[in-house]
Design an enzyme around this catalytic site. Structure first.
Site, PDB file in Angstrom:
ATOM      1  N   TRP A  89      -2.684   0.124  -1.463  1.00 52.27           N
ATOM      2  CA  TRP A  89      -1.555   0.399  -0.557  1.00 52.27           C
ATOM      3  C   TRP A  89      -0.358  -0.141  -1.304  1.00 52.27           C
ATOM      4  CZ3 TRP A  89      -0.854   3.191   3.766  1.00 52.27           C
ATOM      5  CH2 TRP A  89       0.355   3.051   4.451  1.00 52.27           C
ATOM      6  N   GLY A 116      -1.939  -7.984  -2.634  1.00 52.94           N
ATOM      7  CA  GLY A 116      -0.906  -8.975  -2.323  1.00 52.94           C
ATOM      8  C   GLY A 116       0.364  -8.702  -3.109  1.00 52.94           C
TER       9      GLY A 116
END
Ligand code: AGP
Length: 655
Positions: A89, A116
Site C-alpha cells: 500500500w 511503515g
C-alpha cells in the site's frame, strides 16, 4: 507464559508481509499467505525465495494476481524452503514494478520487504549514494537493503568478535559485543538503530537459507510457530492455516527465525522472551484483527492512522514538506484564493480545513461539493489553488472538478489516501494520508487522516507565504503530534456511547448541531448515521436552529450537540449552551459532546460525552470519534452490515 488473545489491539497497517522458513516450498506458502493479506494493501506485490545458493525475486505493480500470472507464464522456478512476500500500500513512491518490494542491495545478496515509513530515508539515501550505492526505486525501503549490505560486509571484515554501531555515518567504528551469532540478524539489529519512523522489516540473504530475520518499531510483526517451520507476518491471517501458535514481537525487537525455532533480541542486543499465545480467531476474523467488522477495526486503528499521517512531515530545516510538489514556493505565494472540492465525508474534512486555512493564511477559502463545483462556473485562474480531497483518489465528481480547475489554469493540490490513483496524478502537488487501506465503505480513519492532512496543508501554506514563522509552525505540528494519544484515550471511553446507541435503535431521526469546526463534525455524524443505520439524520449549524429547523424539535427527539471549547471563542460556547437549552426546553433528548472540565453544559445534557480538551482547530480529531461509534453501534443494534451498507460503494466512479 501462554495466553489466548482474542482481541489484539491492531496497529495500523499499510502492507501485507509474510516470511517463511521450514520444509514446504516457500513460494507456495508465501503466495497463499499474501492472498490472505491482500486486503491490507494491493497496489503491487512481490516475492523472494532463497534456494541452491541463489536469491530469486519477482515483483509486479497491480494486484497479487498480476504477479501470479507473471510467475505462471514465465514458468520460472523459485525452488527453496526459505522465502518472503509483500503486498504493498504505497506511501513513498507510486505503485510501479520498480517500487514494488522486495528491494535488494548492490550485490543482489540481500532482499528486504517493509511495512511503515522510514522518516529519515532521504538523508540515508544521500549518504548511500555519496558512498557509491545506486538506488533504483523511489521508496524509503530500498535504503535498508544497502545499509544491510554495508553492515554485513563490515562485520565480516572486522571479524567475529564485534559488531559496529553506526554512529550517524555509513562507515563507523565498533560497538557493543555481538548479540546474535548470525550476521544478518546482527546487521539488521544495528541498521534498525539508525532508522527513524515506523517499520516492520523482513530480510533474506542468498548465502543463508534456513533463516528469515525480522524487526519492528511502531508497526506490526507477529511470529507463527509451526512444527519444523516458522512464519514472520504483519498479522496472523497470513499463517493461521499452518499454525495457531504465535509469538508477539515487542517494540524495537529483532527476531531470527529458523525451522527449529526463533530467537528475539532488543535493538541493544539483549535476548528477550517474546509473548507466546494461541490464536483462536478464524481466518475471516483474523483479517479483521479479531473484530467482527472492518469498520470496528478501522475505528480502532485511528490513533496509528493519525500518527502515520503526521509522521515525518517536518524537514530537517523544520519546514512542512508535501509528498509531491510540482509547484514552486513562489507559485504558492502567488495564490490569492483557495477552493476545496470533495464529496461526502471528504467534503466535511474540507469544511474543517476552511477554518484552519483562513485562520492561518488569511486567504479566502471556499468549500464546494465537487458535484456542484464546475456547474456554477467558478472564477478560477492561475492564482487560485484548488485542494481536492479524496480517500480513493478515483471519485469521478472530484476528478471532474480537478480537470475543470486545470482547464481554468488553477493550481491543484490533492489530499489522498491512495498513492498513484488518478486524482493525485492529475494534481500539481500531493499530500498523502497514510491510513492504510480502508475496507469499510463508511469512512472513519481516513476522515481523521484527511482532517490532519488539511491542517498540515494549512500550516504549509502559512509557512510558505510567511504568515507563520517556523517556530509557530513547529509548535502547531508538535501539538498535532500529541493528538494520536488523545484519540486513543477517547476511544477508550466510548462504551457509554455504545449503550446509548443501542437504546436509540428505534429512534425515527436524530439531529446534529455544531458551531465553527463542530458544524462539519455534526454533518459527519449525521452522514454516518444515514449511511450505516439508514436513519434520517441531519446536521445543522447550531445558530441556524431558530431560522426554521427548531420546528422539528419534539419530545424525545435525540439531538446531538458538538460543543466548542469554552477556552476558544467564549461567546461561541455560551451561544451553543443556549442552543442546548432551547431544544431541551422543547422536549429534545440532548446528547452533548463537550471537552473535559466544561461544566456549563452539565445542567442541560441528558447524556454527556466527554472528550479531551484540545486546540479549537484540532477538536474534530476527538469529537468525531463518539459519533462514529454511535452510528456504528446503532446500525449493529438494527442488525445491519456496517461494512457494506446498502446502495453504497467505497469509491463512486460515476457522476
Ligand atoms: C463516507 O463515509 C462515504 N464513504 C463517502 O461519503 C465518501 O466520503 C465519498 O464518496 C468521497 O469518497 P473519496 O474520499 O474516496 O473521494
Amino acid at each position: 507464559m501462554r495466553g489466548t488473545r482474542t482481541g489484539l489491539r491492531t496497529l495500523s497497517n499499510m502492507c501485507g508481509i509474510i516470511g517463511y522458513v521450514g520444509e514446504q516450498p516457500a513460494l507456495e506458502v508465501v503466495l497463499s499467505g499474501l492472498r490472505r493479506l491482500e486486503y491490507r494493501g494491493y497496489d503491487s506485490a512481490g516475492v523472494a525465495v532463497v534456494g541452491g545458493g541463489v536469491l530469486r525475486t519477482a515483483r509486479r505493480a497491480g494486484r497479487l494476481a498480476n504477479l501470479e500470472k507473471v510467475l505462471d507464464e514465465s514458468g520460472e522456478q523459485m525452488p527453496g524452503t526459505t522465502g518472503m512476500g509483500h503486498t504493498r500500500w504505497a506511501t513513498h513512491g507510486g505503485p510501479t514494478d520498480v517500487n514494488a518490494h522486495p528491494h535488494t542491495d548492490c550485490t543482489g545478496a540481500v532482499a528486504v520487504i517493509h511495512n511503515g515509513i522510514i522518516e529519515n530515508f532521504a538523508e540515508l539515501r544521500s549518504e548511500l549514494e555519496a558512498a557509491g550505492h545506486e538506488l533504483s526505486s523511489e521508496t524509503d525501503t530500498e535504503v535498508v537493503a544497502h545499509l544491510l549490505e554495508i553492515e554485513i560486509a563490515r562485520a565480516a571484515a572486522a571479524g567475529p568478535a564485534a559488531s559496529s554501531v553506526s554512529s550517524g555515518s555509513v562507515s563507523s567504528g565498533f560497538g557493543q559485543p555481538v548479540a546474535s551469532e548470525h550476521p544478518v540478524t546482527e546487521a539488521l539489529r544495528v541498521v534498525c538503530r539508525r532508522l527513524r519512523g515506523a517499520f516492520t522489516l523482513v530480510v533474506l540473504h542468498r548465502d543463508h537459507p534456513g533463516v528469515v530475520v525480522g524487526a519492528r518499531r511502531n508497526s506490526p510483526l507477529v511470529v507463527g510457530l509451526g512444527v519444523g517451520e516458522a512464519f514472520l507476518a504483519s498479522d496472523v491471517s497470513a499463517f493461521i492455516a499452518h499454525t495457531r501458535e504465535a509469538l508477539e514481537i515487542g517494540q524495537d525487537q529483532v527476531v531470527e527465525a529458523r525451522p527449529e525455532g526463533v530467537t528475539v533480541y532488543d535493538f541493544d542486543g539483549t535476548p528477550v522472551e517474546g509473548r507466546r499465545y494461541h490464536v483462536d480467531w478464524d481466518a475471516s476474523a483474523a483479517e479483521k484483527g479479531g473484530f467482527p467488522y472492518f469498520m470496528l477495526k478501522e475505528i480502532s486503528e485511528q490513533p496509528e492512522a493519525l500518527a502515520d499521517t503526521l509522521r515525518g512531515r517536518l524537514s530537517s530545516e523544520g519546514a512542512i514538506v508535501l509528498d509531491e510538489e510540482r509547484l514552486s514556493d513562489q507559485d504558492f505565494r502567488d495564490i490569492d484564493k483557495v477552493f476545496i472540492v470533495a464529496c461526502g465525508t471528504a467534503y466535511h474534512a474540507g469544511l474543517i480545513a476552511k477554518y484552519a486555512i483562513e485562520h492561518w493564511t488569511r486567504l479566502p477559502c471556499e468549500v464546494e461539493m465537487a458535484s456542484e463545483f464546475r456547474y456554477r462556473d467558478p472564477v478560477l485562474d492561475r492564482s487560485t489553488l484548488v485542494i481536492a480531497i479524496s480517500q480513493s483518489g478515483e471519485t469521478l465528481d472530484t476528478l471532474m472538478a480537478v480537470k475543470h480547475a486545470r482547464e481554468q489554469k488553477a493550481r491543484v493540490l490533492a489530499i489522498c489516501n491512495t498513492n498513484g490513483s488518478t486524482i493525485p496524478r492529475e494534481s500539481d502537488a500531493v499530500l498523502y494520508t497514510r491510513c492504510g487501506p480502508e475496507v469499510g465503505v463508511a469512512a472513519t480513519k481516513t476522515f481523521l487522516g484527511q482532517v490532519a492532512a488539511c491542517l498540515l496543508v494549512g500550516l504549509f501554506l502559512a509557512q510558505t507565504r510567511g504568515v507563520l514563522y517556523g517556530d509557530e509552525v513547529a509548535a502547531y505540528v508538535d501539538r498535532l503530534q500529541r493528538m494520536p494519544e488523545l484519540v486513543r484515550r477517547t476511544l477508550g471511553t466510548v462504551e457509554p456511547v455504545r449503550e446509548l446507541a443501542r437504546s436509540l435503535a428505534d429512534a425515527k431521526a436524530v439531529l446534529f448541531l455544531g458551531r465553527h469546526v463542530g458544524y462539519p463534525v455534526a454533518l459527519e455524524g449525521a452522514l454516518k448515521l444515514k449511511e450505516l443505520a439508514y436513519m434520517h439524520a441531519e446536521g445543522f449549524p447550531a445558530g441556524e436552529l431558530k431560522h426554521g429547523p427548531i420546528a422539528l424539535i419534539e419530545p424525545g427527539l435525540p439531538v446531538v450537540v458538538v460543543v466548542p471549547s469554552p477556552r476558544g471563542r467564549a461567546n461561541l460556547h455560551g451561544k451553543v449552551v443556549s442552543n442546548i437549552q432551547e431544544v431541551r426546553a422543547r422536549g429534545a433528548r440532548t446528547i452533548v459532546i463537550a471537552e473535559d472540565g466544561d461544566t456549563d453544559v452539565e445542567p442541560y445534557a441528558d447524556h454527556l460525552i466527554r472528550v479531551p480538551a484540545t486546540s479549537s482547530l484540532f477538536a474534530p480529531l476527538v469529537t468525531t470519534l463518539p459519533l462514529q461509534v454511535f452510528a456504528c453501534e446503532l446500525a449493529l443494534a438494527r442488525g445491519l452490515d456496517v461494512d457494506q451498507p446498502r446502495n453504497l460503494a467505497k469509491s463512486v466512479t460515476v457522476e
